[in-house]
Write an enzyme that holds these catalytic residues in place. Structure first.
Site, PDB file in Angstrom:
ATOM      1  CE  LYS A 279      -2.157  -0.535   3.903  1.00  0.00           C
ATOM      2  NZ  LYS A 279      -1.749  -1.828   4.475  1.00  0.00           N
TER       3      LYS A 279
ATOM      4  NE  ARG B 152       7.061  -3.595   5.939  1.00  0.00           N
ATOM      5  CZ  ARG B 152       5.765  -3.335   5.844  1.00  0.00           C
ATOM      6  NH1 ARG B 152       5.228  -2.952   4.726  1.00  0.00           N
ATOM      7  NH2 ARG B 152       5.000  -3.490   6.899  1.00  0.00           N
TER       8      ARG B 152
HETATM    9  P1  ADP Z   1       1.710  -1.478   7.679  1.00  0.00           P
HETATM   10  O1  ADP Z   1       2.260  -0.541   6.643  1.00  0.00           O
HETATM   11  O2  ADP Z   1       2.560  -2.636   7.955  1.00  0.00           O
HETATM   12  O3  ADP Z   1       0.281  -1.832   7.430  1.00  0.00           O
HETATM   13  P2  ADP Z   1       1.576   0.839   9.296  1.00  0.00           P
HETATM   14  O4  ADP Z   1       2.899   1.442   9.062  1.00  0.00           O
HETATM   15  O5  ADP Z   1       0.412   1.324   8.526  1.00  0.00           O
HETATM   16  O6  ADP Z   1       1.715  -0.731   9.063  1.00  0.00           O
HETATM   17  O7  ADP Z   1       1.200   0.914  10.842  1.00  0.00           O
HETATM   18  C1  ADP Z   1       2.104   0.517  11.857  1.00  0.00           C
HETATM   19  C2  ADP Z   1       1.387   0.443  13.186  1.00  0.00           C
HETATM   20  O8  ADP Z   1       0.816   1.723  13.512  1.00  0.00           O
HETATM   21  C3  ADP Z   1       0.195  -0.504  13.230  1.00  0.00           C
HETATM   22  O9  ADP Z   1       0.583  -1.834  13.473  1.00  0.00           O
HETATM   23  C4  ADP Z   1      -0.639   0.091  14.366  1.00  0.00           C
HETATM   24  O10 ADP Z   1      -0.127  -0.253  15.627  1.00  0.00           O
HETATM   25  C5  ADP Z   1      -0.443   1.581  14.172  1.00  0.00           C
HETATM   26  N1  ADP Z   1      -1.499   2.183  13.318  1.00  0.00           N
HETATM   27  C6  ADP Z   1      -1.330   2.738  12.081  1.00  0.00           C
HETATM   28  N2  ADP Z   1      -2.501   3.174  11.582  1.00  0.00           N
HETATM   29  C7  ADP Z   1      -3.442   2.890  12.510  1.00  0.00           C
HETATM   30  C8  ADP Z   1      -4.850   3.070  12.585  1.00  0.00           C
HETATM   31  N3  ADP Z   1      -5.536   3.634  11.580  1.00  0.00           N
HETATM   32  N4  ADP Z   1      -5.495   2.636  13.697  1.00  0.00           N
HETATM   33  C9  ADP Z   1      -4.834   2.076  14.716  1.00  0.00           C
HETATM   34  N5  ADP Z   1      -3.519   1.865  14.713  1.00  0.00           N
HETATM   35  C10 ADP Z   1      -2.807   2.259  13.631  1.00  0.00           C
END
Ligand code: ADP
Length: 217
Positions: free
Chosen positions: A15, A127
């Protein structure tokens, strides 16, 4: 029409990388809640201090905090002409709040990137990120001068926890959005440039659906 895009998909689906490219091509902001939270942790803000442990164990930061962050961010001028959300919404409560926040704007286009579980586990365990700016290796290539390190939440146990949390809390969003004429799925098990091409086609087709039907959420 403004592109108000939600990128949906499990951790490791690509994403962030894809959102970055579309944002650049369209000249609209990419809003990544993961990046916002990592910056908050890095800067030692109050939210960062609270989020640190939660993120480290692969859990979700509370809906209230996340909704507050997004409400504030989408209220900024640069989001008027469109935006790309990466990592938000992650729960049905966040999705419902987002609908309310964007009321009166052009409809959300929601694109899900679909990737099989075994591939996600493989990608996530590999990663790497820049330890200075937190950007992924692909995006940053160590530009900020930091070393490339494995993201601290990317160890095996936490990877599995994050996938579990995704299935429990975020997967239901597909059901929440899928009846909308602006919802699309793309196959994330392809080389990045093929995924990018499919995403562009999906976004265009979703936009045409809106224009034809005059749909407003
Ligand atoms: P990935 O890219 O692996 O999906 P992100 O970088 O988006 O992970 O997010 C890392 C962490 O930040 C998540 O595991 C969560 O703990 C927190 N986080 C990010 N966005 C949200 C959200 N919208 N709601 C709750 N927690 C979030």
């Amino acid at each position: 029409m403004a592109l108000n895009l939600v990128m949906l998909g499990p951790p490791g689906a690509g994403k962030g990388t894809q959102a970055e490219q579309i944002a650049k091509a369209r000249g609209i902001p990419k809003i990544s809640t993961g990046d916002i939270l990592r910056a908050a942790v890095h800067n030692g803000t109050e939210i960062g201090e609270r989020a640190n442990d939660i993120m480290a164990r692969g859990d979700l930061v509370s809906d209230d905090v996340m909704i507050g962050i997004i409400r504030e961010r989408l209220g900024q001028k640069d989001a008027d002409k469109g935006f790309i959300l990466d990592g938000f919404p992650r729960t049905v409560a966040q999705a419902a709040a987002l609908d309310e926040i964007v009321k009166g704007r052009d409809p959300l286009v929601v694109v899900e990137i679909v990737v099989p579980e075994s591939e996600l586990e493989r990608r996530l365990s590999m990663r790497m990120v820049c330890d200075s700016c937190g950007a992924t290796a692909d995006a940053a290539a160590g530009k900020a001068g930091g070393r490339l390190v494995q993201r601290s939440d990317d160890n095996d146990r936490v990877v599995l926890e994050r996938l579990k949390v995704y299935h429990q809390r975020t997967q239901p969003l597909v059901e929440y959005y899928q009846m909308r004429p602006t919802f699309r799925s793309v196959n994330g098990l392809q080389p990045p440039d093929r995924v990018a091409a499919d995403l562009i086609a999906a976004i265009e087709s979703a936009g045409r659906g809106v224009a034809a039907k005059g749909v407003r959420p």
